[in-house]
Design a protein around this motif. Structure first.
Motif, mmCIF file in Angstrom:
data_model
loop_
_atom_site.group_PDB
_atom_site.id
_atom_site.type_symbol
_atom_site.label_atom_id
_atom_site.label_comp_id
_atom_site.label_asym_id
_atom_site.label_seq_id
_atom_site.Cartn_x
_atom_site.Cartn_y
_atom_site.Cartn_z
ATOM 1 N N SER A 63 8.834 4.709 4.607
ATOM 2 C CA SER A 63 7.935 3.555 4.623
ATOM 3 C C SER A 63 8.157 2.644 3.426
ATOM 4 C CB SER A 63 6.480 4.024 4.621
ATOM 5 O OG SER A 63 6.158 4.596 3.369
ATOM 6 N N GLY A 64 8.822 3.143 2.399
ATOM 7 C CA GLY A 64 9.042 2.360 1.182
ATOM 8 C C GLY A 64 7.869 2.368 0.229
ATOM 9 N N ALA A 65 6.888 3.243 0.459
ATOM 10 C CA ALA A 65 5.667 3.246 -0.342
ATOM 11 C C ALA A 65 5.934 3.354 -1.844
ATOM 12 C CB ALA A 65 4.749 4.389 0.105
ATOM 13 N N LEU A 66 6.868 4.224 -2.243
ATOM 14 C CA LEU A 66 7.107 4.429 -3.671
ATOM 15 C C LEU A 66 7.835 3.242 -4.294
ATOM 16 C CD1 LEU A 66 8.046 8.207 -3.514
ATOM 17 C CD2 LEU A 66 5.899 7.207 -4.316
ATOM 18 N N GLY A 67 8.862 2.753 -3.633
ATOM 19 C CA GLY A 67 9.593 1.607 -4.165
ATOM 20 C C GLY A 67 8.767 0.340 -4.201
ATOM 21 N N LEU A 71 7.823 -1.883 -7.497
ATOM 22 C CA LEU A 71 8.025 -3.335 -7.614
ATOM 23 C C LEU A 71 6.715 -4.038 -7.963
ATOM 24 C CD1 LEU A 71 10.398 -3.888 -4.567
ATOM 25 C CD2 LEU A 71 10.974 -4.337 -6.979
ATOM 26 N N SER A 72 5.639 -3.638 -7.323
ATOM 27 C CA SER A 72 4.337 -4.241 -7.588
ATOM 28 C C SER A 72 3.924 -4.056 -9.041
ATOM 29 C CB SER A 72 3.279 -3.624 -6.664
ATOM 30 O OG SER A 72 2.017 -4.212 -6.869
ATOM 31 N N ARG A 73 4.376 -2.973 -9.644
ATOM 32 C CA ARG A 73 3.984 -2.651 -11.022
ATOM 33 C C ARG A 73 5.031 -3.073 -12.059
ATOM 34 N NH1 ARG A 73 -0.001 1.933 -11.207
ATOM 35 N NH2 ARG A 73 -0.834 2.089 -9.112
ATOM 36 N N GLY A 74 6.020 -3.871 -11.634
ATOM 37 C CA GLY A 74 6.915 -4.468 -12.627
ATOM 38 C C GLY A 74 8.320 -3.922 -12.717
ATOM 39 N N ALA A 75 8.735 -3.040 -11.812
ATOM 40 C CA ALA A 75 10.131 -2.597 -11.821
ATOM 41 C C ALA A 75 11.031 -3.816 -11.632
ATOM 42 C CB ALA A 75 10.383 -1.573 -10.718
ATOM 43 N N SER A 76 12.175 -3.842 -12.285
ATOM 44 C CA SER A 76 13.047 -5.013 -12.192
ATOM 45 C C SER A 76 13.850 -5.028 -10.896
ATOM 46 C CB SER A 76 13.998 -5.062 -13.385
ATOM 47 O OG SER A 76 14.870 -3.940 -13.379
ATOM 48 N N TRP A 77 14.102 -3.855 -10.306
ATOM 49 C CA TRP A 77 14.932 -3.775 -9.097
ATOM 50 C C TRP A 77 14.669 -2.448 -8.395
ATOM 51 C CZ3 TRP A 77 17.891 -7.186 -6.570
ATOM 52 C CH2 TRP A 77 18.721 -6.698 -5.551
ATOM 53 N N VAL A 78 14.718 -2.471 -7.061
ATOM 54 C CA VAL A 78 14.650 -1.231 -6.283
ATOM 55 C C VAL A 78 15.678 -1.304 -5.160
ATOM 56 C CG1 VAL A 78 13.269 0.248 -4.760
ATOM 57 C CG2 VAL A 78 12.192 -0.806 -6.754
ATOM 58 N N ASP A 79 16.496 -0.265 -5.056
ATOM 59 C CA ASP A 79 17.351 -0.055 -3.891
ATOM 60 C C ASP A 79 16.623 0.910 -2.968
ATOM 61 O OD1 ASP A 79 19.664 -1.640 -4.312
ATOM 62 O OD2 ASP A 79 20.450 -0.171 -5.734
ATOM 63 N N PHE A 80 16.384 0.488 -1.728
ATOM 64 C CA PHE A 80 15.770 1.329 -0.710
ATOM 65 C C PHE A 80 16.889 1.852 0.180
ATOM 66 C CE2 PHE A 80 12.442 -1.755 -1.762
ATOM 67 C CZ PHE A 80 11.310 -0.975 -1.840
ATOM 68 N N ILE A 81 17.057 3.167 0.254
ATOM 69 C CA ILE A 81 18.078 3.767 1.108
ATOM 70 C C ILE A 81 17.364 4.598 2.167
ATOM 71 C CG2 ILE A 81 20.185 5.145 1.213
ATOM 72 C CD1 ILE A 81 20.328 2.663 -0.669
ATOM 73 N N LEU A 91 10.924 -2.630 6.191
ATOM 74 C CA LEU A 91 10.979 -2.841 4.737
ATOM 75 C C LEU A 91 11.494 -4.235 4.399
ATOM 76 C CD1 LEU A 91 12.200 0.559 3.317
ATOM 77 C CD2 LEU A 91 10.257 -0.776 2.506
ATOM 78 N N ARG A 92 12.549 -4.650 5.089
ATOM 79 C CA ARG A 92 13.077 -6.007 4.857
ATOM 80 C C ARG A 92 11.994 -7.049 5.146
ATOM 81 N NH1 ARG A 92 18.513 -4.198 7.601
ATOM 82 N NH2 ARG A 92 19.715 -3.701 5.732
ATOM 83 N N GLY A 93 11.245 -6.834 6.222
ATOM 84 C CA GLY A 93 10.158 -7.749 6.553
ATOM 85 C C GLY A 93 9.081 -7.773 5.481
ATOM 86 N N HIS A 94 8.733 -6.606 4.949
ATOM 87 C CA HIS A 94 7.726 -6.544 3.880
ATOM 88 C C HIS A 94 8.203 -7.310 2.646
ATOM 89 C CE1 HIS A 94 5.411 -3.884 6.234
ATOM 90 N NE2 HIS A 94 5.945 -2.741 5.850
ATOM 91 N N LEU A 95 9.460 -7.113 2.270
ATOM 92 C CA LEU A 95 9.986 -7.789 1.089
ATOM 93 C C LEU A 95 9.975 -9.309 1.282
ATOM 94 C CD1 LEU A 95 12.868 -5.311 0.293
ATOM 95 C CD2 LEU A 95 10.811 -5.675 -1.097
#
Length: 192
Positions: A63-67, A71-81, A91-95
């Protein structure tokens, strides 16, 4: 989480940061069980001082919940695999909805993805949450470690079923915090 019929979807809520309170749908998929709110809240309380600016990997993203939370909390980048095409499309739609350009979604088996690429920038934070019954924790940890995917002081979150033995992880992954909440064993490690 209650069982859903095929074709139904679920919903997750971002619990902190820029997108706090946003509710996002995710597709029903076999073995997909987003990290519960209570577990995510505990995890991100543990990581609060280190999340900002981190380059992250959401392995077995589902679901991408952790990534998304990172991101919401300030991570600079996330790769979702994630190998499930419906999950990656969602996930692409959410982003896109969140107008976030600090992430990439790859539809691929994680072990194959790690084995077929050379690391670019090493990951500072990895969320390792494979399907509980797939027995992939150890293989993924070895691939991350041996492939040079981790920064020298990387943080690693490993989620597993509480009733199962803890996965065997590389010796350089030092335990930082662990807690059992219901059926979930949540553990944070620091590479060192």
């Amino acid at each position: 989480m209650a069982a859903r019929r095929p074709g139904d979807s679920g919903q997750l809520r971002i619990i902190g940061g820029e997108w706090r309170g946003r509710k996002l749908r995710f597709p029903a998929a076999k073995g997909l069980r987003p990290t519960p709110d209570r577990v995510r809240e505990t995890l991100f309380n543990w990581l609060a001082a280190v999340i900002a600016g981190r380059h992250c990997l959401d392995a077995f993203a589902g679901s991408g919940a952790l990534g998304l939370e990172a991101l919401s909390r300030g991570a600079s980048w996330v790769d979702f695999i994630e190998e499930n095409p419906r999950c990656i499309d969602q996930l692409r739609g959410h982003l896109q909805t969140l107008q976030c350009e600090r992430a990439r979604c790859e539809r691929q088996d994680l072990l194959r993805w790690l084995g077929n690429r050379s690391p670019g920038q090493a990951y500072d934070l990895v969320f390792l949450d494979p399907p509980y019954d797939a027995n992939l924790h150890e293989a993924a940890a070895i691939a991350l470690e041996q492939g040079g995917w981790l920064s020298a002081d990387a943080w690693l979150y490993v989620e597993s079923r509480a009733q199962n033995p803890a996965p065997a992880l590389p010796a350089c992954w030092q335990p930082h915090r662990e807690k059992t909440m219901g059926d979930v064993r949540a553990a944070v490690y620091r590479r060192g």
